[in-house]
Each structure stands twice: as structure tokens, then as C-alpha cells.
Design an enzyme around this catalytic site. Structure first.
Site, PDB file in Angstrom:
ATOM      1  N   SER A 191       0.829  -1.048   0.048  1.00  0.00           N
ATOM      2  CA  SER A 191      -0.049  -0.058   0.042  1.00  0.00           C
ATOM      3  C   SER A 191       0.919   1.226  -0.245  1.00  0.00           C
ATOM      4  CB  SER A 191      -1.039  -0.046   1.426  1.00  0.00           C
ATOM      5  OG  SER A 191      -1.539   1.292   1.319  1.00  0.00           O
ATOM      6  N   TYR A 204      -1.693  -0.863  10.501  1.00  0.00           N
ATOM      7  CA  TYR A 204      -1.958  -1.355   8.991  1.00  0.00           C
ATOM      8  C   TYR A 204      -0.633  -0.769   8.221  1.00  0.00           C
ATOM      9  CZ  TYR A 204      -3.888  -1.366   4.442  1.00  0.00           C
ATOM     10  OH  TYR A 204      -4.197  -1.339   2.973  1.00  0.00           O
TER      11      TYR A 204
END
Length: 321
Positions: A191, A204
């Protein structure tokens, strides 16, 4: 007898010569690599060589919904033998039904990626029932969207188990067969949050930073051991409109659609790209993190991009019990 044997060490002059020689060779090759990269960047996909995935067994984790479902559908349409893993059995059934309605066969397995033993057992089932996996796409991911002090310990552990530790178990399960047949492709879905620390994402972002390190180290190991026919691709998309970041409204970078992300990922796999960042404009912002003063970077993120403010609107997810 070796007791009296002296080991000859390279002289200082020889070492300097070797360094100079390797540096000159590197500079010459660098010119070629840069020109090659510019050339292929300008050439449309329709005119460049793209490897076929027809007949290849492609395993997609988190294939029950979002980008994973789009990947499964698009891969089936180009002739790949799709295997879908997901913890959500209802989502699995929906994906399989959609593919079968189009006339495609798909294999599905309900598996909890946070459970190492379940991953290994399911991997053995796939190899026995389907065959050798040619392309492994580690796509599954979770996000809870809380600040560090709001996250409970179980949620943090779950994020690590699903977002990064599962990559170790799946790659260890399928890589040996790829090495044996000298054919394979491992796709690590990271990401942009794994390239830039993100507000309300201490768990995350950290796991996605880990996926970047995992990919780069794995790529190094494969190349160092001469496994050049086994490819590795790192995919780093920005916010995707799948519900995972529901409520977030990025200021400068648009929310990506799952269809676009899946299509771009497949193109990147077929081109054997090492890195795939979406949108491409983010690639040019990343060096600023290291080049600019930290206060300047913070002002850019806070005042111009308004990254933390947009993440404040993220709808909270139920935390692990």
C-alpha cells in the site's frame, strides 16, 4: 598439509582496480537500464510483449470481494485457472457464482489467513486437488482504523497475521514448486501507506511497510540464487473504493476503483514489473520524504494534502474480540 600455507589476500591496488572496473560497468549498464525503462514506459501495452497467463494456476487471497474479486474475474476471462481464498464463505460463494455464470471454472477455499496451520493445510489441498500454483497473489488485508491507544491487542495481532505473516506461510508453501519447475510469480500487495506513515494506521501502515521489506528481500534472494525465471511484483495502491477505507476523502489523490486497480495489477504481472504504484503520480512524491526537512514534510502532508484530516473521517471497523 595446510598449517604452513599462507592465504593470499588481494593487494590494495588490485582491490581499487576491481572497484573502479565494477563502477564503470555499473555506470554503463545504468545508462542502458534508464533508456530501456523510458522506452517501455512510452510504449503502449498493446505494442509491448506481455506474458500470457492462459492455463496458469493463479491463487488470489482475499478473493471474495473488492480488488480480489475483480482479480479473479479478470484472470478467468484471460484464461487463467483461478483459485480463490477467503475467510468469508458467503463472499466466496458470490465470487464463484459470478464466474460460473460467465462459464468459467473456479476453485475456492475458505481459509483463515491468521491461522498458520490452516494456511499450510489448505496449501497442500490446493497442490493435490488443483496442481502447482504458477502465480501467487497475496492480496488479503485488514484495517481497523484506530489510533494506537484505541487499538486493542488482538486487533494489532490480527493485522500482523493477515497483512504480513500470512505472506511468509503462503510463499513458503508454494515457492519450492516454482523453483523446481523454474517458473513462478509472487505478487505482494502492499500500500502507499507502506511507503508513507498514515494517521490511524499504526498497525496497518507498519504491516504494509513490512510487505515492502519482504518483497525487496525476497527479490534479492531469488536473484542472488539465480532464480531469474521466478518473478516478484510489489503493488502499492493508494486508497481503494472497496469499503476498507469507507469515509476517507483524499484531497489530492483520487480514490481508486477496484476495477482499475485489478486491471493495472494484471498488466503489471504480465509485464513482469518489479514495482507497481497507483496512482503513478505518488511515485514522484515519495523521494521528498527523504530529501525535504521533516517539518516541511509534515506541513506538506498536513496543510496541502490534508492526509490526517481525511483519515479522521474513516469509519471505524469492529475490532477483534
Amino acid at each position: 598439509m595446510l598449517e604452513g600455507t599462507k592465504i593470499k589476500t588481494p593487494s590494495q591496488v588490485s582491490s581499487i582496480f576491481d572497484i573502479a572496473k565494477d563502477t564503470v560497468l555499473f555506470l554503463l549498464l545504468s545508462c542502458y537500464y534508464i533508456l530501456e525503462s523510458l522506452f517501455w514506459t512510452l510504449v503502449p501495452n498493446a505494442l509491448r510483449p506481455m506474458k500470457s497467463l492462459k492455463g496458469d494456476v493463479v491463487l488470489v487471497t482475499g478473493g471474495g470481494g473488492g480488488v480480489g474479486r475483480q482479480l479473479a474475474v479478470k484472470l478467468a476471462r484471460i484464461g487463467a485457472k483461478v483459485v480463490v481464498w477467503d475467510i468469508n464463505e458467503d463472499a466466496l460463494r458470490n465470487t464463484c457464482s459470478a464466474l460460473r455464470d460467465e462459464g468459467y471454472e473456479v476453485a475456492s477455499y475458505a481459509v483463515d489467513l491468521a491461522d498458520r496451520d490452516a494456511v499450510y493445510k489448505t496449501a497442500e489441498r490446493v497442490k493435490k486437488e488443483i496442481g502447482k500454483v504458477d502465480v501467487l497473489i497475496n492480496n488479503a488485508g485488514v484495517v481497523f482504523g484506530e489510533t494506537l491507544l484505541e487499538l486493542n491487542d488482538k486487533a494489532i495481532e490480527t493485522t500482523y497475521k493477515v497483512n504480513i505473516l500470512s505472506h511468509y506461510w503462503t510463499v513458503k508453501a508454494f515457492l519450492p514448486d516454482m523453483i523446481e519447475t523454474e517458473k513462478g510469480h509472487i505478487v505482494t500487495v502492499g500500500s502507499v501507506a507502506g511507503l508513507l506513515g498514515t494517521y490511524r494506521c499504526t498497525d496497518y501502515s507498519a504491516t504494509k511497510f513490512a510487505t515492502v521489506g519482504f518483497h525487496e528481500s525476497l527479490f534479492t534472494e531469488l536473484r542472488a540464487h539465480g532464480h531469474s525465471t521466478i518473478h516478484a511484483t510489489l503493488v502499492c495502491p493508494s486508497y481503494i473504493n472497496t469499503g476498507m477505507f469507507d469515509g476517507v476523502t483524499p484531497r489530492l489523490v483520487p480514490m481508486l476503483e477496484p476495477d482499475y486497480v485489478a486491471e493495472t495489477m494484471i498488466d503489471s504481472i504480465r509485464k513482469n514489473e518489479v514495482n507497481c504504484i497507483m496512482p503513478g503520480s505518488v511515485r514522484y512524491l515519495l523521494p521528498l520524504k527523504c530529501l525535504l526537512p521533516s517539518k516541511m514534510c509534515w506541513d506538506l502532508m498536513h496543510r496541502v494534502m490534508k492526509g490526517p484530516q481525511s483519515m479522521m473521517e474513516l469509519k471505524r471497523k469492529p475490532q477483534a474480540a
